[in-house]
Write a protein that holds these residues in place. Structure first.
Motif, mmCIF file in Angstrom:
data_model
loop_
_atom_site.group_PDB
_atom_site.id
_atom_site.type_symbol
_atom_site.label_atom_id
_atom_site.label_comp_id
_atom_site.label_asym_id
_atom_site.label_seq_id
_atom_site.Cartn_x
_atom_site.Cartn_y
_atom_site.Cartn_z
ATOM 1 N N GLN A 81 0.825 -1.205 0.000
ATOM 2 C CA GLN A 81 0.000 0.000 0.000
ATOM 3 C C GLN A 81 0.860 1.256 0.000
ATOM 4 N N SER A 82 2.042 1.141 0.575
ATOM 5 C CA SER A 82 2.944 2.292 0.611
ATOM 6 C C SER A 82 3.480 2.626 -0.768
ATOM 7 N N ASN A 83 3.257 1.766 -1.726
ATOM 8 C CA ASN A 83 3.648 2.060 -3.099
ATOM 9 C C ASN A 83 2.491 2.685 -3.882
ATOM 10 N N GLY A 84 1.371 2.856 -3.227
ATOM 11 C CA GLY A 84 0.194 3.421 -3.899
ATOM 12 C C GLY A 84 0.263 4.935 -3.975
ATOM 13 N N SER A 85 -0.586 5.487 -4.819
ATOM 14 C CA SER A 85 -0.491 6.926 -5.092
ATOM 15 C C SER A 85 -0.864 7.773 -3.880
ATOM 16 N N ARG A 86 -1.764 7.279 -3.035
ATOM 17 C CA ARG A 86 -2.165 8.121 -1.895
ATOM 18 C C ARG A 86 -0.996 8.378 -0.954
ATOM 19 N N TRP A 87 -0.255 7.321 -0.649
ATOM 20 C CA TRP A 87 0.890 7.488 0.247
ATOM 21 C C TRP A 87 2.015 8.257 -0.445
ATOM 22 N N GLN A 88 2.215 7.942 -1.717
ATOM 23 C CA GLN A 88 3.274 8.637 -2.462
ATOM 24 C C GLN A 88 2.957 10.133 -2.556
ATOM 25 N N ASN A 89 1.686 10.450 -2.788
ATOM 26 C CA ASN A 89 1.302 11.866 -2.867
ATOM 27 C C ASN A 89 1.458 12.556 -1.518
ATOM 28 N N ALA A 90 1.126 11.827 -0.470
ATOM 29 C CA ALA A 90 1.272 12.414 0.865
ATOM 30 C C ALA A 90 2.735 12.787 1.116
ATOM 31 N N LEU A 91 3.630 11.881 0.775
ATOM 32 C CA LEU A 91 5.052 12.175 0.964
ATOM 33 C C LEU A 91 5.498 13.334 0.077
ATOM 34 N N PRO A 129 8.978 11.231 10.185
ATOM 35 C CA PRO A 129 9.267 11.162 11.619
ATOM 36 C C PRO A 129 10.753 11.160 11.966
ATOM 37 N N ASP A 130 11.525 10.270 11.366
ATOM 38 C CA ASP A 130 12.910 10.130 11.830
ATOM 39 C C ASP A 130 13.830 9.764 10.666
ATOM 40 N N SER A 131 15.113 9.672 10.996
ATOM 41 C CA SER A 131 16.105 9.397 9.955
ATOM 42 C C SER A 131 15.829 8.081 9.243
ATOM 43 N N TYR A 132 15.425 7.092 10.004
ATOM 44 C CA TYR A 132 15.190 5.788 9.379
ATOM 45 C C TYR A 132 14.063 5.853 8.352
ATOM 46 N N SER A 133 13.082 6.743 8.602
ATOM 47 C CA SER A 133 11.966 6.902 7.661
ATOM 48 C C SER A 133 12.437 7.403 6.300
ATOM 49 N N LEU A 134 13.594 8.066 6.287
ATOM 50 C CA LEU A 134 14.102 8.606 5.025
ATOM 51 C C LEU A 134 14.567 7.510 4.077
ATOM 52 N N THR A 135 14.685 6.290 4.595
ATOM 53 C CA THR A 135 15.192 5.196 3.772
ATOM 54 C C THR A 135 14.403 5.072 2.470
ATOM 55 N N ASN A 136 13.111 5.053 2.600
ATOM 56 C CA ASN A 136 12.233 5.018 1.424
ATOM 57 C C ASN A 136 10.782 5.098 1.905
ATOM 58 N N ALA A 137 9.869 5.097 0.946
ATOM 59 C CA ALA A 137 8.445 5.264 1.275
ATOM 60 C C ALA A 137 7.909 4.124 2.136
ATOM 61 N N VAL A 138 8.443 2.933 1.947
ATOM 62 C CA VAL A 138 7.954 1.769 2.700
ATOM 63 C C VAL A 138 8.354 1.863 4.170
ATOM 64 N N GLU A 139 9.588 2.265 4.411
ATOM 65 C CA GLU A 139 10.048 2.394 5.795
ATOM 66 C C GLU A 139 9.367 3.574 6.484
ATOM 67 N N ALA A 140 9.125 4.649 5.725
ATOM 68 C CA ALA A 140 8.421 5.806 6.297
ATOM 69 C C ALA A 140 7.013 5.405 6.734
ATOM 70 N N TYR A 141 6.396 4.558 5.948
ATOM 71 C CA TYR A 141 5.051 4.058 6.247
ATOM 72 C C TYR A 141 5.063 3.273 7.560
ATOM 73 N N ALA A 142 6.016 2.366 7.690
ATOM 74 C CA ALA A 142 6.072 1.534 8.899
ATOM 75 C C ALA A 142 6.407 2.375 10.128
ATOM 76 N N GLN A 143 7.347 3.300 9.985
ATOM 77 C CA GLN A 143 7.725 4.129 11.131
ATOM 78 C C GLN A 143 6.575 5.019 11.589
ATOM 79 N N LEU A 144 5.849 5.597 10.624
ATOM 80 C CA LEU A 144 4.735 6.451 11.034
ATOM 81 C C LEU A 144 3.684 5.635 11.780
ATOM 82 N N GLY A 145 3.543 4.366 11.424
ATOM 83 C CA GLY A 145 2.598 3.498 12.125
ATOM 84 C C GLY A 145 2.870 3.464 13.624
#
Ligand SMILES: *[C@@H]1O[C@H](CO)[C@@H](O)[C@H](O)[C@H]1NC(C)=O
Ligand SMILES: *[C@@H]1O[C@H](CO)[C@@H](O)[C@H](O)[C@H]1NC(C)=O
Ligand SMILES: *[C@@H]1O[C@H](CO)[C@@H](O)[C@H](O)[C@H]1NC(C)=O
Ligand SMILES: *[C@@H]1O[C@H](CO)[C@@H](O)[C@H](O)[C@H]1NC(C)=O
Length: 336
Positions: A186-196, A203-219
């Motif tokens: 789902q983190s590869n979908g347009s809604r999350w991509q547009n949000a980013l 949230p944090d440095s680890y979230s910068l890794t990519n959209a998938v990690e940002a999704y998990a960290q925000l959770g």
């Protein structure tokens, strides 16, 4: 077969060995790093453990290790487990479907640790996880974990070393992200991509890794917010309001079901564990907490619960839960 590995290395340091070498990569696509601002270095300003009451284990039995575990055990190159592998099927009080755990004999986490930590993953999220495998940290510098999120869509999670609840929840966020009906995360979908694309921070440095990690960290932040009604200390909403709007709109984060007593939840994408338990414990009801209760003091429970006196195993609630810190290193490897 297309397979994605999501790595969550813990503690600082470069992750150079371990699971990444287990799989023969013919194609490697590293997902794009984000160029937003990280609000914090890591998520160390808060601890989820106290607000994640463990569901008690109602029964467990030894089972033959499934192939999804035995494939990664043995003496071959890249094996995750060179000692004995045992497997159990566990039933928690909040779900009729069993959870299968494979444990390597030299894993730092004991089976009791696994029962407790798995049971602390809120049921609304836990229902998305596949087979859990725990192994030793071995030659790696850091405790780490990964989740299978595409290809066969198993949501299987492999932990190495003594991983704390932040890591467990992070990996289950990946399993949710790749729910069984999703051809892509789902983190590869347009809604999350547009949000980013419209926000200025994560949230944090680890979230910068990519959209998938940002999704998990925000959770992890959202779970805190579900319980306390506010973001964790040190985080502000304004620069990531679109990510927050997306994430809080997910039915997953309805506190009543996320922290409920039942994996039979009729919302969101289909889960991997959905059969209701035989006995619903009505005392396990969700209550928001006062933010001040995060400061010191004993564990705060997000749900009230009875003592689980007739559990067939004793789970040590006080086993040390390391708060593993996330390091700025990861990526997604796609293998064909
Ligand atoms: C993400 O989506 C793009 C198309 O929008 C696709 O090309 C890519 O393969 C997807 N990646 C994953 C990991 O699903
Ligand atoms: C959350 O879930 C409960 C229980 O299923 C339901 O009654 C309630 O309406 C849900 N709340 C929202 C905001 O969807
Ligand atoms: C556990 O306790 C409940 C209620 O106290 C009871 O109904 C149930 O039969 C017990 N289960 C076992 C396995 O003893
Ligand atoms: C947990 O630790 C506290 C303080 O060290 C102790 O009072 C409590 O009895 C322990 N609980 C369990 C279940 O071991």
């Amino acid at each position: 077969m297309l397979t994605t590995l999501l790595f969550l290395p813990l503690f600082s340091g470069i992750y150079v060995s371990g699971a990444a070498v287990d799989f023969r990569a013919s194609t490697i696509e590293r997902r794009q790093a984000l160029t937003l601002r990280a609000q914090q270095r890591n998520l160390g300003s808060f601890d989820l453990t106290p607000i994640l009451p463990p569901a008690s284990v109602t029964s467990w039995r030894a089972v033959n290790a499934p192939e999804s575990c035995t494939t990664y055990a043995g003496q071959q190159d890249g094996s995750e487990c060179r000692t004995d592998l045992t497997a159990v099927s566990i039933q928690f009080e909040d779900c009729g479907d069993e959870f299968v755990v494979c444990r390597c004999a030299d894993a730092e986490m004991s089976m009791n640790d696994v029962f407790e930590r798995l049971g602390r993953v809120p049921i609304g999220l836990r229902r998305y996880g596949g087979v859990v495998m725990v192994a030793a940290q071995a030659g790696s510098d850091t405790a780490h974990a990964y989740t299978w999120t595409s290809g066969e869509h198993t949501g299987d999670i492999h932990f190495f070393g003594d991983c704390g609840m932040e890591t467990w929840v992070h990996e289950f966020m990946h399993a949710f992200d790749s729910a069984p009906d999703r051809p892509r995360p789902q983190s590869n979908g347009s809604r999350w991509q547009n949000a980013l694309a419209t926000d200025t921070c994560v949230p944090d440095s680890y979230s910068l890794t990519n959209a998938v990690e940002a999704y998990a960290q925000l959770g992890l932040l959202i779970i805190y917010q579900v319980v306390y009604g506010i973001l964790p200390p040190g985080f502000t909403a304004d620069c990531m309001s679109n990510q927050l709007a997306y994430m809080t709109s997910l039915p997953l984060f309805n506190g009543s079901t996320l922290f409920g007593n039942n994996c039979d939840i009729q919302d969101g994408p289909p889960a991997r564990h959905t059969r209701p338990p035989n006995i619903l414990d009505p005392s396990r009801t969700f209550q928001t907490q006062r933010p001040s209760s995060t400061e010191g003091g004993p564990a705060v429970m997000a749900t009230s619960r009875r003592s689980g006196a007739n559990s067939t195993v004793t789970v040590e609630l006080n086993s040390s839960l390391l708060i593993c810190m996330f390091a700025l290193f990861s990526g997604i490897w796609l293998f064909s």
